[in-house]
Design an enzyme around this catalytic site. Sequence first.
Site, short mmCIF file in Angstrom:
data_model
loop_
_atom_site.label_atom_id
_atom_site.label_comp_id
_atom_site.label_asym_id
_atom_site.label_seq_id
_atom_site.Cartn_x
_atom_site.Cartn_y
_atom_site.Cartn_z
N GLY A 38 -24.70 137.31 -0.60
CA GLY A 38 -26.15 137.39 -0.82
C GLY A 38 -26.84 138.19 0.26
N ASP A 39 -26.45 137.97 1.51
CA ASP A 39 -27.02 138.74 2.62
C ASP A 39 -26.74 140.23 2.44
OD1 ASP A 39 -27.99 136.45 3.79
OD2 ASP A 39 -26.41 136.32 5.31
N CYS A 40 -25.54 140.54 2.01
CA CYS A 40 -25.14 141.93 1.81
C CYS A 40 -25.98 142.59 0.72
CB CYS A 40 -23.65 141.99 1.46
SG CYS A 40 -23.06 143.62 1.04
#
Length: 102
Positions: A38-40
């Site tokens: 998700g961060d990516c």
Amino acid sequence: MVQKLKNSDYDLLNDIEQLAGGKADPNELSSLALAYMGDCVFEMLVRTYVIYKGGRHVKGLNIISDKMVNAKAQSDMYNRIKDMLTDEEAGVYRRGRNAKSA
């Protein structure tokens, strides 16, 4: 100069090809894996947005994107879209959000 691929490089390429061709089930992934991905994805979207908004040098782009890609900014963004998520999507978000790394 072209470098020859090692056997381990082919293993990596084969693994990536299999992952790209398969369907990932978020319910089978760990919470930390979900948060990591998700961060990516969020950072990729922000970087794309920042690049298209203005022609700055890389340092300037990085400063702007850093302000947009942090826990507070992600929480604010979630609050803006949470009513659009299905129950399943909200559950996936919660699993990733509640993940704690060592």
